[in-house]
Design an enzyme around this catalytic site. Structure first.
Site, PDB file in Angstrom:
ATOM      1  N   ARG A  17      -1.472  -9.375  -8.371  1.00 46.53           N
ATOM      2  CA  ARG A  17      -2.385  -8.316  -8.155  1.00 46.53           C
ATOM      3  C   ARG A  17      -2.774  -7.257  -9.421  1.00 46.53           C
ATOM      4  NH1 ARG A  17       0.782  -6.145  -3.094  1.00 46.53           N
ATOM      5  NH2 ARG A  17       2.415  -7.078  -4.273  1.00 46.53           N
ATOM      6  N   ASP A 126      -0.774  -8.564  -0.371  1.00 50.01           N
ATOM      7  CA  ASP A 126      -0.352  -9.431  -1.278  1.00 50.01           C
ATOM      8  C   ASP A 126      -0.676 -10.943  -1.099  1.00 50.01           C
ATOM      9  OD1 ASP A 126       1.330 -11.359  -2.901  1.00 50.01           O
ATOM     10  OD2 ASP A 126       3.372 -10.386  -2.299  1.00 50.01           O
TER      11      ASP A 126
HETATM   12  P1  4NP Z   1       2.027  -9.835  -6.786  1.00 48.09           P
HETATM   13  O1  4NP Z   1       2.362 -11.211  -6.133  1.00 48.09           O
HETATM   14  O2  4NP Z   1       3.246  -8.779  -6.757  1.00 48.09           O
HETATM   15  O3  4NP Z   1       1.014  -9.369  -6.641  1.00 48.09           O
HETATM   16  O4  4NP Z   1       2.444 -10.372  -8.381  1.00 48.09           O
HETATM   17  C1  4NP Z   1       3.555 -11.705  -5.980  1.00 48.09           C
HETATM   18  C2  4NP Z   1       4.031 -12.630  -7.017  1.00 48.09           C
HETATM   19  C3  4NP Z   1       5.195 -13.327  -6.695  1.00 48.09           C
HETATM   20  C4  4NP Z   1       6.048 -13.076  -5.626  1.00 48.09           C
HETATM   21  C5  4NP Z   1       5.563 -12.390  -4.711  1.00 48.09           C
HETATM   22  C6  4NP Z   1       4.452 -11.525  -4.812  1.00 48.09           C
HETATM   23  N1  4NP Z   1       7.338 -13.958  -5.729  1.00 48.09           N
HETATM   24  O5  4NP Z   1       7.942 -13.672  -4.516  1.00 48.09           O
HETATM   25  O6  4NP Z   1       7.733 -14.656  -6.473  1.00 48.09           O
END
Ligand code: 4NP
Length: 155
Positions: A17, A126
């Site tokens: 995001r 997410d």
């Molecule tokens: P972000 O999404 O917070 O939008 O970058 C995610 C990326 C990786 C993880 C969780 C959310 N993870 O658990 O690795």
């Protein structure tokens, strides 16, 4: 404004995001002739040094923006004085950022969707565990917020 705006977008991993929020804001600011610094970071350390998720790279590319060179990093104490504004992509990130803020923090910390009239208090979902359609929704949310933010900062 007496200080050039410097905006940091923060999600959990800094691979889905917040890189898209950074990309959408960079483009909107450039198109509007707004001189602003911007970056993105994660609250977690999982993806330090990693490129954005391939699905984020793909959705940015559909909008003619290359984010393949972005590198994941974790928010750090200096960010709270280096940036004038820190935007959390969701409520959990907002809480984690507030808890991590040093006493001398000068940044204005708020939820990203708060800048969009009628969408105050909303989180950007997410998309990590879902399919590509989630990334299209992320793009719509962050580009809507980027346009509203550029308007706010130009005033
Ligand atoms: P972000 O999404 O917070 O939008 O970058 C995610 C990326 C990786 C993880 C969780 C959310 N993870 O658990 O690795």
């Amino acid at each position: 404004m007496d200080k050039r705006p410097a905006v940091l977008f923060v999600c959990l991993g800094n691979i889905c995001r917040s890189p898209l929020a950074e990309a959408a804001f960079r483009k909107a600011a450039e198109d509007a002739g707004l001189d602003a610094e911007c970056d993105s970071a994660g609250t977690a350390a999982y993806h330090i040094g990693a490129a954005p998720d391939h699905r984020s790279i793909a959705v940015a590319r559909q909008h003619a923006i290359d984010i393949g060179h972005y590198q994941g990093r974790q928010i750090c104490a200096d960010d709270f004085t280096r940036f004038t504004h820190i935007f959390a992509l969701d409520q959990n990130n907002l809480e984690d950022i507030r808890n991590a803020a040093p006493p001398h923090s000068s940044a204005q910390i708020q939820l990203l969707m708060d800048v969009v009239p009628g969408r105050e208090g909303e989180s950007v979902t997410d998309p990590y565990y879902g399919d590509e359609t989630g990334f299209d929704e992320t793009w719509r949310d962050v580009s809507c917020a980027a346009a509203a933010l550029v308007n706010q900062l130009r005033r």
